[in-house]
Design a protein around this motif. Structure first.
Motif, PDB file in Angstrom:
ATOM      1  N   PHE A 125      28.504 -10.827 -23.251  1.00  0.00           N
ATOM      2  CA  PHE A 125      27.163 -10.704 -23.828  1.00  0.00           C
ATOM      3  C   PHE A 125      27.259 -10.665 -25.353  1.00  0.00           C
ATOM      4  O   PHE A 125      26.510 -11.351 -26.057  1.00  0.00           O
TER       5      PHE A 125
ATOM      6  N   GLY B 149      27.790 -13.842 -26.966  1.00  0.00           N
ATOM      7  CA  GLY B 149      26.686 -14.785 -26.819  1.00  0.00           C
ATOM      8  C   GLY B 149      26.858 -15.734 -25.650  1.00  0.00           C
ATOM      9  O   GLY B 149      26.114 -16.710 -25.516  1.00  0.00           O
TER      10      GLY B 149
ATOM     11  N   ASP C  79      23.094 -13.944 -21.606  1.00  0.00           N
ATOM     12  CA  ASP C  79      21.897 -13.512 -22.325  1.00  0.00           C
ATOM     13  C   ASP C  79      21.329 -12.183 -21.830  1.00  0.00           C
ATOM     14  O   ASP C  79      20.503 -11.577 -22.509  1.00  0.00           O
TER      15      ASP C  79
ATOM     16  N   ARG D  29      24.898  -3.752 -31.649  1.00  0.00           N
ATOM     17  CA  ARG D  29      23.673  -4.573 -31.609  1.00  0.00           C
ATOM     18  C   ARG D  29      22.494  -3.697 -31.198  1.00  0.00           C
ATOM     19  O   ARG D  29      22.029  -3.763 -30.058  1.00  0.00           O
TER      20      ARG D  29
ATOM     21  N   GLN E  30      19.502  -5.000 -29.145  1.00  0.00           N
ATOM     22  CA  GLN E  30      19.685  -5.674 -27.858  1.00  0.00           C
ATOM     23  C   GLN E  30      20.000  -4.711 -26.713  1.00  0.00           C
ATOM     24  O   GLN E  30      20.031  -5.113 -25.555  1.00  0.00           O
TER      25      GLN E  30
ATOM     26  N   SER F 237      19.371 -10.356 -24.827  1.00  0.00           N
ATOM     27  CA  SER F 237      19.696 -11.095 -26.037  1.00  0.00           C
ATOM     28  C   SER F 237      18.464 -11.274 -26.926  1.00  0.00           C
ATOM     29  O   SER F 237      17.344 -11.464 -26.427  1.00  0.00           O
TER      30      SER F 237
ATOM     31  N   LEU G 228      18.970 -21.129 -30.005  1.00  0.00           N
ATOM     32  CA  LEU G 228      19.970 -20.967 -28.949  1.00  0.00           C
ATOM     33  C   LEU G 228      20.045 -22.230 -28.090  1.00  0.00           C
ATOM     34  O   LEU G 228      21.125 -22.665 -27.678  1.00  0.00           O
TER      35      LEU G 228
END
Lengths: 268, 552
Positions: B241, B244, B247, B264, B267, B520, B548
């Motif tokens: 995750f 990337g 998601d 993050r 997220q 994400s 993306l």
């Protein structure tokens, strides 16, 4: 004694002394939960930080070392003793008892011992104190791990049986326990010693494996095995490298035991 | 030429919703909606299957899907659906009332033992489905079924033209296995199975005939495909995750959640209390091979409540779950807005209250330890499943909490099969610490726990008749709510169920874990909910950001 072995001995003695002096070096106690400081980094209060329940990691590391370093040699002694008894008896008797014994060793070595250990552990009484369960576990390990050492002892006995000095002793009327005690055991002693030293790290690692599976010693007792569970998450180690301490101590101790194992062959 | 190619590419990108990527913890066992019994297959069924009614995971209200409207009649004995016109299966075949009738016949067939139908089994006998004029279907049950319409959230409509023959020949349960060609499977959901590689991934692609459109009239789903990688290791799932590669993460442990939040923060999503609960209970089985004096303790509600009030639930929340849990008051989480009993409060740790309660039962201190009226040392073993770190930590906290009132707890961990053997067959245990995962907000989903005759009535299962008066009352109340059509009266009955359980404490509720997920920043339209399937319940409205999409 070579320098490396001397160094190993000194290191092992230091590790033993540190573990035996756990109460002095880490007076916080291994079971006390400082719930306000879980996962604390090393600092003045907790030299090696705390675990997820706020317990002093240094105290747990040293007390855990006591368990591994005292009980593993005890289990090694037991398994070597059992292997000696069985291997010696079968080797001296020869014939079908020897062949049957050799097959029994093969069967024992092919058993999935981990599952066997789990099954036996699952049928233990309910209210076993953590220390009692620990003793039972090492006792089981000692009893179940006779096979590899027994094979070596059997081979050694078989080889001695046909040696001239043994045949000569028999011709002179030396039989039974006297033959074993005076002629066989002294010549097999290097084998026993080697087996003992080889078994100690094996038992330390077995306890660590069981601890990793969450099936080691019961709460709140620490062991190197259950401390190693902190290493399950590799990314977390980047943030808390001090969690590697039990692994480092385990590797050092096991390495020292291996270095101390006698290298010379048995001789007549 | 170059300009045309660039424009064509940009247009294609604008029309494409991209590929959503996530992980399943294990391989699915089947693609057959009738046979689904585990999480991975359930996730695929949710994404591919069309249902008559769907519970909105955000507001928990029911919404019509393949049914344009519905009515529950005769006090829950009958339900009538008016079906949506012009809907097609993924192979282009029309959906009709015949498919609904076939589906009900298949799910309710006792030979198929469909887990989906368990919730409908209020009495013996099968429902009778009548196809009526005006694209309407009526389903009549032999006895009233509580919250009948809500139960249809799980009932995926089957294509009669594809599965009718297998059903007639007695092979429906084996149909749509993992080796079935994707073309053989016709579905009504937003996606269809396109490819499956054992141990590697399941690829779902957009159902070209999906009936739903958005407010602007654009055909749903937005996404072209969903790739579900099989990944058992949660650490690796999180790493993927953060790189990337995926998601969404549907469920995170508190440790992993904290790590993600540190790196993050936007997220990591704490969705609040989940429907799940962690709890401990004492063995009250009469024939259990444990000493009689211990059975007497365990069968005493006063003893159980004394244990409950000695446990510091706040510490379990903060230390074990890193504050991503809520102290539990009862069997219903505050996340369950419809059924939560707000009169109940989680017990706060009070060792003095515990000792007072225990003293009333004749327990006393002697030699620094608690003893019962006969002088027996108060000591018991607490078992939990090995390898579950939060439970092992919880057990260690409870051990210390109870030590404060002189009770010695021996914590034991055991592999799950051995633990189940003790819990369900030989009853050789004293206390056990486990958790319940709830996917259903309706109390009928808990019937098998509370009914004294049930094998899941864990503290004393499979009773021929209720062993205690309060269990008889519990049986009466839980059955009353199950056969009651009025929502208000059902709620009143179930509130009493909750109060009775808390008062008698057969289960000592500890915490409701929070639903922790990762979403994400490159997703649009994601609206995670604590209810299953948390992050992708609205997968037909999720899409990837253009950045993306072009990166993939």
């Amino acid at each position: 004694m070579k320098l490396v072995r001397r160094l190993a001995l000194v290191t092992l003695v230091l590790v033993y002394l540190a573990c035996l002096g756990a109460d002095l070096l880490a007076p916080a106690g291994y079971a006390t939960q400082h719930r306000e400081s879980p996962n604390a980094p090393p600092g003045r209060t907790f030299l090696l930080g705390t675990d997820e329940l706020g317990r002093d990691l240094l105290a747990r590391l040293l007390h855990g070392g006591r368990i591994s370093l005292l009980l593993a040699p005890a289990a090694a002694l037991l398994s070597t003793f059992l292997a000696t008894l069985a291997g010696l008896a079968a080797g001296l008797l020869g014939g079908w008892p020897e062949r049957a014994f050799a097959r029994a060793i093969d069967v024992s070595m092919s058993l999935p011992w981990l599952f066997l250990l789990l099954s036996i552990r699952a049928i233990l009484p309910l209210n076993v104190q953590p220390l009692e369960s620990l003793l039972i576990m090492f006792l089981l390990l000692g009893i179940l791990s006779w096979d590899a050492a027994a094979r070596v002892v059997l081979a050694g006995t078989r080889s001695l049986r046909t040696q001239d000095f043994v045949i000569h002793a028999r011709v002179c009327g030396v039989h039974g326990w006297r033959l074993v005690w005076r002629h066989m055991l002294p010549n097999l002693r290097p084998l026993f010693v080697a087996q003992f030293w080889i078994s100690v790290p094996y038992f330390i690692l077995t306890e660590a494996n069981l601890g990793l599976l969450g099936l080691g010693v019961g709460e709140p007792l620490p062991s190197w095995g259950n401390l190693l569970r902190g290493l399950e998450s590799l990314p977390a180690l980047a943030d808390a490298p001090w969690l590697l301490a039990p692994l480092v101590l385990l590797v050092i101790s096991v390495g020292c035991f291996h270095l101390l194992a006698p290298m010379e062959e048995s001789h007549t | 030429m170059t300009l045309v190619a660039v424009l064509a590419g940009a247009l294609a990108l604008a029309q494409s919703g991209g590929e959503l990527r996530l992980c399943l913890r294990a391989d699915p066992k089947t693609f057959n909606p009738v046979a689904v019994s585990e999480d991975s297959s359930d996730a695929i069924r949710y994404l591919t299957g069309g249902v008559l009614i769907r519970a909105n995971r955000k507001n928990q209200q029911l919404e019509g899907e393949l049914a344009q409207s519905w009515r529950v009649l005769e006090g829950g004995r009958r339900i009538e659906f008016r079906l949506r016109e012009g809907v097609q299966f993924s192979d282009g075949s029309p959906f009709s009332a015949e498919d609904v009738a076939f589906s009900i016949e298949a799910y309710s067939d006792p030979r198929l033992q469909s887990p989906t139908w368990d919730a409908f089994r209020a009495g013996t006998g099968r429902p009778r489905t009548t196809v009526m004029a005006g694209n309407r279907v009526s389903i009549a049950f032999p006895v009233p079924v509580a919250a009948l319409d809500r139960l249809f959230d799980q009932v995926v409509i089957l294509p009669k033209h594809k599965l009718g023959r297998a059903y007639r020949e007695g092979g429906l349960r084996e149909a749509w296995g993992l080796k079935t060609a994707p073309d053989e499977m016709a579905v009504l959901g937003a996606y269809r199975v396109a490819e499956y590689k054992s141990g590697s991934y399941v690829l779902l692609t957009r159902n070209p005939h999906y009936w739903k459109t958005d407010a602007k009239g654009r055909r749903l789903p937005y996404l072209d495909s969903i790739r579900m990688s099989i990944q058992q290791n949660t650490d690796i799932e999180l790493l993927r995750f953060m790189r990337g590669e995926i998601d969404l993460v549907n469920s995170l442990s508190p440790d992993l959640f904290e790590r993600l939040k540190a790196q993050r923060p936007g997220q990591a999503v704490d969705l609040g209390p989940s429907l799940d609960w962690e709890f401990l209970w004492f063995n009250q089985v009469a024939q259990a091979p444990i000493p009689g004096y211990k059975k007497a303790w365990f069968q005493s509600a006063v003893f159980r409540r004394a244990i409950s009030s000695a446990i510091n639930r706040s510490d379990i929340c903060s230390v074990v779950y890193r504050s991503h849990a809520t102290p539990a008051a009862g069997p219903v989480s505050p996340a369950n807005r419809l059924w939560f009993n707000s009169r109940l409060r989680a017990e706060t740790a009070d060792p003095n209250l515990s000792l007072k309660r225990l003293a009333a039962e004749g327990f006393h201190f002697s030699g620094g330890a608690l003893r019962d009226r006969s002088g027996n040392l108060v000591e018991f073993s607490l078992l939990t499943n090995a390898g579950n770190k939060p439970r092992e930590r919880t057990a260690a906290l409870i051990q210390q909490d109870l030590a404060k009132i002189g009770i010695r707890v021996n914590v034991g961990t055991m592999d799950f099969p051995s633990l189940m053997e003790r819990m369900t067959r030989n009853y050789h245990y004293e206390a056990c610490l486990l958790g319940i995962t709830n996917v259903d907000v309706d109390p009928n989903g808990q019937m098998n726990i509370w009914l004294s005759s049930s094998s899941n009535h864990q503290w004393n299962p499979s009773q021929a008749k209720p062993a205690t008066p309060w269990e008889a009352e519990l049986d009466r109340l839980i059955q009353a709510q199950a056969s009651e059509a009025s929502q208000e009266r059902r709620k009143a009955h179930f509130d009493k169920v909750q109060e009775l359980i808390v008062e008698q404490a057969p289960f000592i509720f500890l915490v409701h874990k929070n639903a922790l997920a990762a979403v994400s920043a490159a997703l649009e339209g994601a609206a995670p909910s604590p209810l299953h399937p948390r992050t992708f319940w609205n997968a037909d409205r999720i899409l990837l950001t253009p950045a993306l999409r072009s990166a993939r």
